[in-house]
Design an enzyme around this catalytic site. Structure first.
Site, PDB file in Angstrom:
ATOM      1  N   LYS A  23      24.724  -0.516  41.969  1.00  0.00           N
ATOM      2  CA  LYS A  23      25.991  -1.101  41.713  1.00  0.00           C
ATOM      3  C   LYS A  23      26.475  -2.483  41.175  1.00  0.00           C
ATOM      4  O   LYS A  23      26.834  -2.632  39.876  1.00  0.00           O
ATOM      5  CB  LYS A  23      27.384   0.082  42.702  1.00  0.00           C
ATOM      6  CG  LYS A  23      28.406  -0.113  42.998  1.00  0.00           C
ATOM      7  CD  LYS A  23      29.302  -0.423  43.486  1.00  0.00           C
ATOM      8  CE  LYS A  23      28.553   1.293  44.580  1.00  0.00           C
ATOM      9  NZ  LYS A  23      29.352   1.595  45.842  1.00  0.00           N
ATOM     10  N   ARG A  93      31.762  -3.523  49.014  1.00  0.00           N
ATOM     11  CA  ARG A  93      30.890  -2.091  49.195  1.00  0.00           C
ATOM     12  C   ARG A  93      30.005  -2.336  48.648  1.00  0.00           C
ATOM     13  O   ARG A  93      28.867  -3.251  48.246  1.00  0.00           O
ATOM     14  CB  ARG A  93      31.633  -2.348  46.487  1.00  0.00           C
ATOM     15  CG  ARG A  93      32.705  -2.539  46.406  1.00  0.00           C
ATOM     16  CD  ARG A  93      32.743  -2.656  45.430  1.00  0.00           C
ATOM     17  NE  ARG A  93      32.383  -1.041  44.854  1.00  0.00           N
ATOM     18  CZ  ARG A  93      33.460  -1.096  43.427  1.00  0.00           C
ATOM     19  NH1 ARG A  93      32.631  -2.020  42.748  1.00  0.00           N
ATOM     20  NH2 ARG A  93      32.824   0.236  43.097  1.00  0.00           N
ATOM     21  N   GLY A 102      28.313   8.289  48.629  1.00  0.00           N
ATOM     22  CA  GLY A 102      28.919   9.129  49.761  1.00  0.00           C
ATOM     23  C   GLY A 102      28.440   8.500  51.106  1.00  0.00           C
ATOM     24  O   GLY A 102      28.452   8.705  52.321  1.00  0.00           O
ATOM     25  N   MET A 104      27.644   5.343  52.138  1.00  0.00           N
ATOM     26  CA  MET A 104      27.392   4.219  52.490  1.00  0.00           C
ATOM     27  C   MET A 104      28.900   3.852  52.024  1.00  0.00           C
ATOM     28  O   MET A 104      29.178   5.031  51.470  1.00  0.00           O
ATOM     29  CB  MET A 104      26.735   2.892  51.652  1.00  0.00           C
ATOM     30  CG  MET A 104      25.423   3.135  51.333  1.00  0.00           C
ATOM     31  SD  MET A 104      24.701   3.006  53.299  1.00  0.00           S
ATOM     32  CE  MET A 104      22.906   2.917  52.374  1.00  0.00           C
ATOM     33  N   ARG A 337      27.469   3.999  35.779  1.00  0.00           N
ATOM     34  CA  ARG A 337      25.686   4.743  36.096  1.00  0.00           C
ATOM     35  C   ARG A 337      25.270   5.357  35.859  1.00  0.00           C
ATOM     36  O   ARG A 337      26.203   6.429  35.357  1.00  0.00           O
ATOM     37  CB  ARG A 337      26.007   4.598  37.446  1.00  0.00           C
ATOM     38  CG  ARG A 337      26.472   5.881  38.470  1.00  0.00           C
ATOM     39  CD  ARG A 337      26.098   6.326  39.809  1.00  0.00           C
ATOM     40  NE  ARG A 337      27.695   7.209  40.686  1.00  0.00           N
ATOM     41  CZ  ARG A 337      28.201   6.784  41.414  1.00  0.00           C
ATOM     42  NH1 ARG A 337      27.343   6.365  42.024  1.00  0.00           N
ATOM     43  NH2 ARG A 337      29.104   7.457  41.715  1.00  0.00           N
ATOM     44  N   HIS A 455      33.411  15.966  47.452  1.00  0.00           N
ATOM     45  CA  HIS A 455      32.025  15.422  47.699  1.00  0.00           C
ATOM     46  C   HIS A 455      30.620  16.809  47.574  1.00  0.00           C
ATOM     47  O   HIS A 455      29.915  16.376  46.641  1.00  0.00           O
ATOM     48  CB  HIS A 455      32.323  15.337  49.002  1.00  0.00           C
ATOM     49  CG  HIS A 455      30.665  15.308  50.407  1.00  0.00           C
ATOM     50  ND1 HIS A 455      30.677  16.526  50.927  1.00  0.00           N
ATOM     51  CD2 HIS A 455      29.966  14.075  50.060  1.00  0.00           C
ATOM     52  CE1 HIS A 455      28.994  15.674  50.573  1.00  0.00           C
ATOM     53  NE2 HIS A 455      29.062  14.568  50.960  1.00  0.00           N
ATOM     54  N   SER A 763     -12.613  23.927  41.336  1.00  0.00           N
ATOM     55  CA  SER A 763     -11.371  24.467  41.255  1.00  0.00           C
ATOM     56  C   SER A 763     -11.319  23.419  43.256  1.00  0.00           C
ATOM     57  O   SER A 763     -11.412  24.152  43.785  1.00  0.00           O
ATOM     58  CB  SER A 763     -10.825  25.469  41.555  1.00  0.00           C
ATOM     59  OG  SER A 763      -8.926  25.814  41.632  1.00  0.00           O
ATOM     60  N   CYS A 830      -6.125  24.192  42.749  1.00  0.00           N
ATOM     61  CA  CYS A 830      -4.821  25.610  43.092  1.00  0.00           C
ATOM     62  C   CYS A 830      -4.169  25.888  43.890  1.00  0.00           C
ATOM     63  O   CYS A 830      -3.515  26.617  44.200  1.00  0.00           O
ATOM     64  CB  CYS A 830      -6.307  26.600  42.508  1.00  0.00           C
ATOM     65  SG  CYS A 830      -7.563  26.690  43.694  1.00  0.00           S
ATOM     66  N   TYR A 850      -7.004  20.706  34.566  1.00  0.00           N
ATOM     67  CA  TYR A 850      -5.715  21.815  34.593  1.00  0.00           C
ATOM     68  C   TYR A 850      -5.395  21.876  36.033  1.00  0.00           C
ATOM     69  O   TYR A 850      -5.868  21.471  36.800  1.00  0.00           O
ATOM     70  CB  TYR A 850      -6.085  23.285  34.231  1.00  0.00           C
ATOM     71  CG  TYR A 850      -6.738  24.020  35.504  1.00  0.00           C
ATOM     72  CD1 TYR A 850      -6.027  24.219  36.228  1.00  0.00           C
ATOM     73  CD2 TYR A 850      -8.249  24.395  34.819  1.00  0.00           C
ATOM     74  CE1 TYR A 850      -7.192  25.653  36.802  1.00  0.00           C
ATOM     75  CE2 TYR A 850      -8.364  24.623  35.661  1.00  0.00           C
ATOM     76  CZ  TYR A 850      -8.168  24.749  36.581  1.00  0.00           C
ATOM     77  OH  TYR A 850      -9.290  26.175  37.664  1.00  0.00           O
TER      78      TYR A 850
HETATM   79  P1  ADP Z   1      31.647   4.534  46.061  1.00  0.00           P
HETATM   80  O1  ADP Z   1      29.586   3.994  46.265  1.00  0.00           O
HETATM   81  O2  ADP Z   1      31.526   5.590  47.723  1.00  0.00           O
HETATM   82  O3  ADP Z   1      31.910   5.115  45.073  1.00  0.00           O
HETATM   83  P2  ADP Z   1      32.735   2.648  46.012  1.00  0.00           P
HETATM   84  O4  ADP Z   1      31.874   0.428  46.588  1.00  0.00           O
HETATM   85  O5  ADP Z   1      32.551   2.853  43.896  1.00  0.00           O
HETATM   86  O6  ADP Z   1      31.857   4.029  46.363  1.00  0.00           O
HETATM   87  O7  ADP Z   1      34.152   2.219  45.783  1.00  0.00           O
HETATM   88  C1  ADP Z   1      34.808   3.239  46.736  1.00  0.00           C
HETATM   89  C2  ADP Z   1      36.427   3.248  45.510  1.00  0.00           C
HETATM   90  O8  ADP Z   1      36.718   1.921  45.984  1.00  0.00           O
HETATM   91  C3  ADP Z   1      36.499   3.697  44.153  1.00  0.00           C
HETATM   92  O9  ADP Z   1      36.822   4.652  44.098  1.00  0.00           O
HETATM   93  C4  ADP Z   1      36.207   2.182  43.932  1.00  0.00           C
HETATM   94  O10 ADP Z   1      36.617   2.541  42.019  1.00  0.00           O
HETATM   95  C5  ADP Z   1      37.062   1.179  44.073  1.00  0.00           C
HETATM   96  N1  ADP Z   1      36.951  -0.134  44.378  1.00  0.00           N
HETATM   97  C6  ADP Z   1      36.219   0.101  45.316  1.00  0.00           C
HETATM   98  N2  ADP Z   1      35.948  -1.274  44.785  1.00  0.00           N
HETATM   99  C7  ADP Z   1      37.666  -2.077  44.413  1.00  0.00           C
HETATM  100  C8  ADP Z   1      38.704  -2.817  43.596  1.00  0.00           C
HETATM  101  N3  ADP Z   1      37.541  -3.922  43.515  1.00  0.00           N
HETATM  102  N4  ADP Z   1      39.352  -2.740  43.174  1.00  0.00           N
HETATM  103  C9  ADP Z   1      39.533  -1.172  43.092  1.00  0.00           C
HETATM  104  N5  ADP Z   1      39.118  -0.836  43.577  1.00  0.00           N
HETATM  105  C10 ADP Z   1      38.398  -0.653  44.314  1.00  0.00           C
HETATM  106 MG    MG Z   2      31.885   4.606  43.248  1.00  0.00          MG
END
Ligand code: ADP
Ligand code: MG
Ligand code: MG
Length: 881
Positions: A23, A93, A102, A104, A337, A455, A763, A830, A850
């Site tokens: 990220k 974040r 989901g 972290m 990403r 999710h 083999s 094998c 192989y």
């Molecule tokens: P995940 O890895 O679980 O997607 P994120 O760190 O991307 O978690 O954040 C979760 C949500 O919060 C995402 O929808 C993201 O766009 C939003 N978000 C994160 N940082 C900011 C920010 N600085 N301003 C507004 N929204 C944010």
């Molecule tokens: Mg995210």
């Protein structure tokens, strides 16, 4: 100078993924591309590892570094952290090297307190927004940083909505939210025994520590284990200035893929919600709008977003998964990403990107996870049966595939039932990370709520599991364990079928069908074959499997086990007679009965495999496996053999072995009873001569199992050659054949140079080799190996993924010795490992000819072989051929 642990976005780029996490590296990269990214800084993954060395605390010099970057950020934003009038608010974040959806948790609006919230209300002239942000912050901070149960807060919101008689949280007023804030703080105090922290710096430190701690939470650990991600990579922490999607009707937030992650179709795909923040879209709080709808209501923003998505696709040369926020009509990008996708989409995107000129064929070959091809090899519903079936409801086609099973309503119930061997469908309102183990065990997943990026949908696609999400017509009662659709009620244990490609839900089971490798799949596999060096054969001992493997591109049979044929009920009496014989004549008599059966078996398989090598392994298992254990069977056998019941019982007892896996089996049987292998050799050659007579070609490879010494090998081989000589003489014609051995006893690996003098091929039987090298009984190790994996002693099951460090050394050594002593020798593997991508890469790199694996893993092994060849070329690994 001290090591640098904090980087502002302007200092990083996408190559710094290991340090900044995915990220953080991508935020920095986008910032460098001048895309509208809120500024911030990243605390490195190295800091995470040091955090654990520092007894889970932040240390002084790191705190100073954070302060410096915070000041810098204040300057850029023109706002001050802790300023009660117009405070700088941030998000905290997590971001690991590999994206872990989901796993972290993120905290938004950090920096708010009782004073600042008033300041924000004033400066934005939007009191509702200020208190909405504050209540969100309290909830996220409490849940993520302090582990106060989320449900406590959610219940309060639900109560408030109910009291007001409204459906959505957006309908709550500023005053309602003020009240909620007070209630939230009370919950916090009740749970934590202290007031909600008012000092923004303290909030920030707690939050950063919480992210680092979350690296080791149970869900994260399970996800890493499932995806083979090492535990010591650590997560980075991103601190980023906030932008607000919850500022009213010209604000919003959303997620979108640059192409469709289920099908690969080249069209923006995603969802958004107006007047919402952060996770609202994925959490299924309100039903989001499809991204195409944004084009209607904010055409400029839509176009800007589409251009950015295109730009990022070209920049990363791959399909992107984006998060965005619109704050009062201005677009911000919060994440990009490479998008997770189904195997189906991965194939289509890879092929399309080649055709669009963005990537090379070799790149495309590398773009599909070999193991994920499994998703495409699974059955789909039979078309006729499907046409005549009537769907009871429809949801979103969240992750393709076809699944039938009994419905269960909790992850635990699914896990328990599937351990009993039942096919299960996990049915939930919506799933959450706690459901992950149930999702792994289930054949398919059905949810009533949530969109294409919920999710359930994201995780199911990642796993290649069939999923129908957001089936709003289905009323799921998790407590009563029932689902209701109109007037139909189904309860726990009832069978349903779900189609993840259409979203349809059916009552009962629907027949399924095998897949075909056509279209882009076919094209991809052709590129695979153009790049790979290693051949892929199959393990097959019947015509059906042989045919399937051939359709999947197998280049011969690497292991045809003969014992499975012996178990057939029409042969078992003769097999038993052979085993229990008291004399050579008696045994020969029984073998004569078996010969035509064996010959026919081989003939049928050869017919399918004409022109290709077929390796037949001579009888391998301990003989007692074939003997009867029930009284009726013993009686019948006694009659057949003209013996008394007691004589049979005592014979069976006599054959009992304390440790049969190390007992009288493999070529040891032929040292005692050479006539068994003679019969098999005769059958192999007879069948080959018949094929030859019919004008086709087959080159049988006769494989001797469990050899440990050259003299043992030589003895058995001479018997076989003598018998084949007799056959040639009787028939007055000949056929080419080869004799080789398995290398599966550690001693054979050590003596491989000697053995190679008598063997035309090796083999590697890595199942037995693993068993004997570790000293683990294959049949019993399941009882304790999970502990070994949990305690990270042997992180991976050595029977599933070849232990390259230990067993691999024996394989490599034997391959080198074998080749040195006999340059013409050819070699393969094998064992079960032959279809496992990491092992395939290993086999490629040590120069085997192989790998051989079960039919359904043939395409996986082919892709893995091609990827191994490309990687070896790029890393300039010398392959000894
Ligand atoms: P995940 O890895 O679980 O997607 P994120 O760190 O991307 O978690 O954040 C979760 C949500 O919060 C995402 O929808 C993201 O766009 C939003 N978000 C994160 N940082 C900011 C920010 N600085 N301003 C507004 N929204 C944010
Ligand atoms: Mg995210
Ligand atoms: Mg074996």
């Amino acid at each position: 100078m001290d090591k640098k642990y904090v980087y502002s976005f302007s200092e990083g780029n996408k190559e710094m993924r290991n340090l900044l996490g995915g990220k953080g590296a991508n935020l920095a990269e986008m910032s460098g591309l001048d895309l509208p990214v809120p500024q911030g800084f990243t605390i490195t993954t190295e800091a995470c590892n040091r955090f654990y060395e520092e007894n889970s605390q932040l240390w002084d010099s790191l705190l100073t570094e954070i302060d410096q970057h915070l000041e810098e950020l204040e300057k850029i934003q023109g706002k001050k952290f802790s300023d009660p009038k117009n405070p700088l608010l941030v998000s905290v974040r997590s971001g690991a090297v590999f994206s872990m959806p989901g796993m972290m948790d993120t905290i938004l609006n950090l920096g708010l307190n009782d004073e600042a919230v008033k300041g924000v209300a004033e400066s934005t002239e939007n009191e509702r927004f200020a208190y909405d942000s504050y209540r969100r912050f309290i909830q996220m901070f409490s849940d993520v940083a302090m582990e106060v149960p989320k449900a406590l807060f959610e219940t309060k919101i639900d109560e408030a909505k109910e009291a007001k008689g409204v459906k959505d949280d957006t309908e709550l007023s500023a005053d309602d939210l003020k009240e909620i804030v007070e209630e939230f703080k009370a919950i916090y105090k009740e749970e934590q025994g202290e007031d909600f922290p008012q000092d923004p710096k303290t909030q920030l430190i707690y939050a950063i520590e919480a992210v680092f701690r979350s690296w080791n939470n149970p869900r994260a650990n399970i996800y890493r284990k499932l995806n083979n991600i090492p535990d010591d990579l650590g997560t980075a922490v991103n601190v980023q200035s906030m932008v607000y999607g919850n500022m009213g009707d010209t604000s919003g937030t959303g997620v979108a893929f640059s192409r469709n992650p289920s099908t690969g179709e080249n069209k923006l795909f995603g969802e958004y919600l107006m007047n919402a923040q952060g996770e609202d879209v994925v959490a299924g709080i309100r039903t989001p709008q499809p991204i195409s709808h944004l084009e209607d209501i904010m055409p400029d923003i839509y176009k800007q977003f589409k251009d950015i998505a295109d730009k990022l696709e070209h920049h990363y040369k791959d399909m992107q998964d984006l998060e965005f926020t619109i704050e009062r009509g201005k677009l911000y990008i919060l994440q990009t990403r490479n998008g997770k996708r189904t195997a189906h989409a991965a194939l289509n995107v890879a092929v399309d990107l080649v055709e669009e000129g963005l990537i090379s064929k070799e790149d495309a070959v590398l773009r599909v996870e070999p193991a994920s091809l499994d998703q495409l090899l699974h059955p789909t519903f039979n078309k006729d049966d499907l046409d005549s079936a009537k769907a009871i409801a429809k949801g979103l086609a969240a992750s393709p595939g076809a699944a039938s099973g009994k419905i269960y309503f909790t992850a635990e119930d699914v896990k328990a039932a599937s351990e009993k061997g039942e096919d299960c469908i996990l049915v939930r309102q919506e799933t959450s990370p706690e459901d992950i183990e149930g999702m792994i065990s289930a054949k398919g997943i059905l949810t009533a709520r949530g969109g294409m990026t919920s999710h359930a949908a994201v995780v199911a696609r990642g796993m290649g599991k069939c999923c129908v999400a957001g089936a709003s017509e289905v009323h799921v009662d998790e407590r009563a364990k029932t689902i209701k659709v109109k007037d139909l009620t189904l309860s726990e244990g009832d069978v349903i079928s779900i189609d993840g490609s259409t979203g349809a839900i059916y009552k009962g089971e629907i027949k399924k069908e095998n897949p075909k490798m056509t279209g882009n799949f076919g094209k991809y596999m052709q590129w695979v074959d153009e790049t790979s060096i290693l051949n892929v054969r199959t393990n097959a001992d019947n015509p059906r499997d042989a045919k399937q493997a051939l359709e999947f591109g197998a280049e011969g049979i690497g292991l045809c086990r003969t014992e499975h044929m012996f178990f057939h009920e029409d042969r078992l009496p003769a097999v038993r007679e052979m085993i229990l014989s008291n004399s050579v004549e008696q045994r020969q008599n029984a073998l004569d009965k078996l010969l035509p059966f064996q010959e026919e078996d081989f003939y049928e398989i050869y017919k399918i495999m004409t022109g290709l090598p077929v390796t037949v392994r001579l009888l391998d298992p301990p003989l007692h496996e074939f003997l009867p254990s029930k009284k009726e069977e013993m009686d019948a056998l006694a009659k057949e053999m003209n013996l008394s019941y007691d004589e049979i019982v005592s014979k069976v007892d006599e054959l009992h072995e304390v440790n049969p896996m190390l007992g009288h089996r493999g070529c040891r049987l032929a040292v005692t009873y050479p006539e068994i292998y003679r019969m098999q050799a005769r059958a192999i050659i007879n069948a080959a001569l018949r094929i030859k007579e019919e004008g086709a070609d087959i080159i049988p490879e006769i494989m001797i199992p469990l050899v440990g010494d050259i003299k043992e090998m030589k003895y058995v081989k001479d018997e076989i050659i003598d018998e084949i000589g007799k056959v040639f003489e009787e028939k007055g014609t000949q056929v080419e054949y080869h004799i080789g051995t398995m290398i599966e006893v550690p001693r054979a690996a050590l003596m491989a140079d000697e053995i190679a003098k008598e063997a035309e091929f090796f083999s590697f039987g890595t199942n037995d080799l693993t068993q004997m090298t570790f000293g683990f009984s294959r049949d019993d190790a399941g009882k304790f190996l999970p502990e070994y994996s949990e305690k990270k002693i042997y992180p991976q099951d050595p029977f599933a993924v070849l232990d390259q460090d230990g067993v691999g050394q024996l394989v490599k050594l034997a391959a080198e010795k074998g080749k040195a002593a006999n340059p013409n020798i050819h070699m393969g593997i094998c064992g079960e490992h032959g279809g496992e991508p990491q092992t395939v890469e290993f086999c490629n790199n040590i120069g085997l000819d192989y790998v051989s694996c079960s039919p359904y893993r043939v395409p996986i092994a082919r892709a893995a072989a091609a990827q191994a060849a490309i990687k070896a070329k790029n890393e300039d690994i010398h392959i000894d051929k």
